[in-house]
Design a protein around this motif. Structure first.
Motif, PDB file in Angstrom:
ATOM      1  N   LEU A   5       0.880  -1.249   0.106  1.00 34.54           N
ATOM      2  CA  LEU A   5      -0.060  -0.033   0.163  1.00 34.54           C
ATOM      3  C   LEU A   5       0.630   1.142   0.059  1.00 34.54           C
ATOM      4  CD1 LEU A   5      -2.614  -0.898   2.569  1.00 34.54           C
ATOM      5  CD2 LEU A   5      -2.876  -1.116   0.307  1.00 34.54           C
ATOM      6  N   ILE A   6       2.145   0.948   0.240  1.00 36.46           N
ATOM      7  CA  ILE A   6       3.132   2.194   0.434  1.00 36.46           C
ATOM      8  C   ILE A   6       4.016   2.254  -0.734  1.00 36.46           C
ATOM      9  CG2 ILE A   6       4.970   3.376   1.808  1.00 36.46           C
ATOM     10  CD1 ILE A   6       3.635   1.915   4.224  1.00 36.46           C
ATOM     11  N   TYR A   7       4.452   1.144  -1.246  1.00 34.30           N
ATOM     12  CA  TYR A   7       5.433   0.797  -2.295  1.00 34.30           C
ATOM     13  C   TYR A   7       5.063   1.493  -3.488  1.00 34.30           C
ATOM     14  CZ  TYR A   7       8.835  -1.186  -5.146  1.00 34.30           C
ATOM     15  OH  TYR A   7       9.970  -1.593  -6.376  1.00 34.30           O
ATOM     16  N   ASN A   8       5.851   2.430  -4.180  1.00 31.69           N
ATOM     17  CA  ASN A   8       5.442   2.992  -5.536  1.00 31.69           C
ATOM     18  C   ASN A   8       4.335   4.047  -5.404  1.00 31.69           C
ATOM     19  OD1 ASN A   8       7.592   2.317  -6.845  1.00 31.69           O
ATOM     20  ND2 ASN A   8       6.861   0.416  -7.839  1.00 31.69           N
ATOM     21  N   THR A   9       4.041   4.538  -4.174  1.00 31.80           N
ATOM     22  CA  THR A   9       3.159   5.341  -4.142  1.00 31.80           C
ATOM     23  C   THR A   9       3.299   6.655  -3.428  1.00 31.80           C
ATOM     24  OG1 THR A   9       2.309   4.955  -1.907  1.00 31.80           O
ATOM     25  CG2 THR A   9       1.279   3.526  -3.868  1.00 31.80           C
ATOM     26  N   GLY A  10       2.706   7.863  -3.626  1.00 39.12           N
ATOM     27  CA  GLY A  10       2.805   9.069  -3.178  1.00 39.12           C
ATOM     28  C   GLY A  10       3.259   8.889  -1.480  1.00 39.12           C
ATOM     29  N   TYR A  11       2.703   7.743  -0.912  1.00 39.60           N
ATOM     30  CA  TYR A  11       2.978   7.593   0.555  1.00 39.60           C
ATOM     31  C   TYR A  11       4.460   7.241   0.687  1.00 39.60           C
ATOM     32  CZ  TYR A  11      -2.066   7.501   1.413  1.00 39.60           C
ATOM     33  OH  TYR A  11      -3.229   7.681   1.366  1.00 39.60           O
ATOM     34  N   GLU A  12       5.211   6.612  -0.216  1.00 35.60           N
ATOM     35  CA  GLU A  12       6.306   6.385   0.031  1.00 35.60           C
ATOM     36  C   GLU A  12       7.341   7.729  -0.182  1.00 35.60           C
ATOM     37  OE1 GLU A  12      10.029   4.036  -2.448  1.00 35.60           O
ATOM     38  OE2 GLU A  12       8.020   3.433  -2.929  1.00 35.60           O
ATOM     39  N   ALA A  13       6.786   8.435  -1.213  1.00 36.95           N
ATOM     40  CA  ALA A  13       7.625   9.597  -1.246  1.00 36.95           C
ATOM     41  C   ALA A  13       7.358  10.706  -0.145  1.00 36.95           C
ATOM     42  CB  ALA A  13       7.129  10.499  -2.573  1.00 36.95           C
ATOM     43  N   LEU A  14       6.305  10.666   0.410  1.00 38.20           N
ATOM     44  CA  LEU A  14       6.295  11.755   1.286  1.00 38.20           C
ATOM     45  C   LEU A  14       6.739  10.992   2.538  1.00 38.20           C
ATOM     46  CD1 LEU A  14       4.662  14.101   2.657  1.00 38.20           C
ATOM     47  CD2 LEU A  14       2.791  12.171   3.305  1.00 38.20           C
ATOM     48  N   PHE A  15       6.828   9.664   2.965  1.00 39.97           N
ATOM     49  CA  PHE A  15       7.504   9.046   4.035  1.00 39.97           C
ATOM     50  C   PHE A  15       9.029   9.522   3.884  1.00 39.97           C
ATOM     51  CE2 PHE A  15      10.012   5.500   5.644  1.00 39.97           C
ATOM     52  CZ  PHE A  15       9.784   5.544   6.946  1.00 39.97           C
ATOM     53  N   VAL A  16       9.416   9.176   2.841  1.00 42.36           N
ATOM     54  CA  VAL A  16      11.038   9.509   2.567  1.00 42.36           C
ATOM     55  C   VAL A  16      11.511  10.872   3.062  1.00 42.36           C
ATOM     56  CG1 VAL A  16      12.964   9.392   0.967  1.00 42.36           C
ATOM     57  CG2 VAL A  16      11.620   7.428   1.283  1.00 42.36           C
ATOM     58  N   GLY A  17      10.483  11.711   2.087  1.00 40.43           N
ATOM     59  CA  GLY A  17      10.872  13.277   2.451  1.00 40.43           C
ATOM     60  C   GLY A  17      10.864  13.623   3.848  1.00 40.43           C
ATOM     61  N   VAL A  18       9.698  13.125   4.549  1.00 34.22           N
ATOM     62  CA  VAL A  18       9.586  13.676   5.990  1.00 34.22           C
ATOM     63  C   VAL A  18      10.590  12.938   6.930  1.00 34.22           C
ATOM     64  CG1 VAL A  18       7.949  13.706   7.927  1.00 34.22           C
ATOM     65  CG2 VAL A  18       7.286  14.490   5.737  1.00 34.22           C
ATOM     66  N   SER A  19      10.831  11.595   6.596  1.00 33.01           N
ATOM     67  CA  SER A  19      11.472  10.931   7.849  1.00 33.01           C
ATOM     68  C   SER A  19      13.178  11.146   7.672  1.00 33.01           C
ATOM     69  CB  SER A  19      11.273   9.351   7.429  1.00 33.01           C
ATOM     70  OG  SER A  19      11.756   8.911   6.243  1.00 33.01           O
ATOM     71  N   VAL A  20      13.625  11.403   6.320  1.00 35.19           N
ATOM     72  CA  VAL A  20      14.969  11.700   6.132  1.00 35.19           C
ATOM     73  C   VAL A  20      15.406  13.088   6.742  1.00 35.19           C
ATOM     74  CG1 VAL A  20      15.215  12.918   3.799  1.00 35.19           C
ATOM     75  CG2 VAL A  20      16.973  11.423   4.608  1.00 35.19           C
ATOM     76  N   VAL A  21      14.508  13.941   6.933  1.00 34.56           N
ATOM     77  CA  VAL A  21      14.636  15.357   7.521  1.00 34.56           C
ATOM     78  C   VAL A  21      14.657  15.098   9.143  1.00 34.56           C
ATOM     79  CG1 VAL A  21      13.349  17.421   8.282  1.00 34.56           C
ATOM     80  CG2 VAL A  21      13.332  16.606   5.693  1.00 34.56           C
ATOM     81  N   ALA A  22      13.738  14.160   9.532  1.00 37.02           N
ATOM     82  CA  ALA A  22      13.988  13.808  11.098  1.00 37.02           C
ATOM     83  C   ALA A  22      15.150  13.067  11.596  1.00 37.02           C
ATOM     84  CB  ALA A  22      12.896  13.080  11.244  1.00 37.02           C
ATOM     85  N   ILE A  23      15.838  12.342  10.539  1.00 38.90           N
ATOM     86  CA  ILE A  23      16.808  11.476  10.769  1.00 38.90           C
ATOM     87  C   ILE A  23      18.172  12.642  10.950  1.00 38.90           C
ATOM     88  CG2 ILE A  23      18.610  10.005   9.579  1.00 38.90           C
ATOM     89  CD1 ILE A  23      16.000   8.267   8.755  1.00 38.90           C
ATOM     90  N   THR A  24      18.066  13.575   9.880  1.00 37.96           N
ATOM     91  CA  THR A  24      19.323  14.345   9.641  1.00 37.96           C
ATOM     92  C   THR A  24      19.252  15.431  11.049  1.00 37.96           C
ATOM     93  OG1 THR A  24      18.279  15.965   8.028  1.00 37.96           O
ATOM     94  CG2 THR A  24      19.724  14.486   7.042  1.00 37.96           C
TER      95      THR A  24
END
Length: 158
Positions: A5-24
């Protein structure tokens, strides 16, 4: 959990964008803790520093869009264009504003002989990034986007 439900969707893009900010931001906190030997919880919400969370977020988002929609798609072109503007701003305009704030703080202290608190408080000086901080942030975003994409693929196909 059904990761399809997440893979290859906008949810994946949104998750990556937000979570990598939190990680940095977490990386900035711990690097400040190691280097300065003080826990500064403002590092979770402040701008500036190594690596650039702005760059990691927008490049993570753009890379994920490229992986999902194709690197020749209009969606990737838009995401990459947006990323380049954000990274230019982080290393250019916001960095210059930070330098101006440092100069103004010095003027208030030296010329007017006032304490910064009396003059309204110290202006925030760490606003932007060096080109190296932006480059490292962008690299973190790209690598993280590939990692999450491959991880989701393997979770679905195993």
């Amino acid at each position: 959990m059904d990761f399809s439900l997440i893979y290859n969707t906008g949810y994946e893009a949104l998750f990556v964008g937000v979570s990598v900010v939190a990680i940095t931001q977490v990386v900035k906190f711990f690097s400040h803790l190691i280097i300065k030997r003080t826990a500064d919880f403002r590092m979770f919400t402040t701008t500036g520093g190594m690596p650039s969370s702005h760059a990691s977020g927008v490049m993570g988002l753009a890379t994920t869009v490229g992986l999902i929609r194709g690197f020749s798609s209009i969606e990737f072109a838009i995401a990459l264009g947006y990323s380049l503007i954000v990274m230019y701003d982080a290393a250019g305009v916001r960095r210059a504003a930070g330098r101006q704030a440092a100069c103004l703080n010095k003027i208030i202290m030296d010329v007017y002989k006032q304490e910064l608190k009396e003059a309204g408080g110290k202006l925030k000086e760490l606003l932007g990034h060096t080109p190296l901080q932006v480059f490292v942030g962008a690299l973190v975003g790209i690598i993280y986007a590939y990692y999450i994409h491959i991880l989701l693929y393997s979770l679905i196909n195993n």
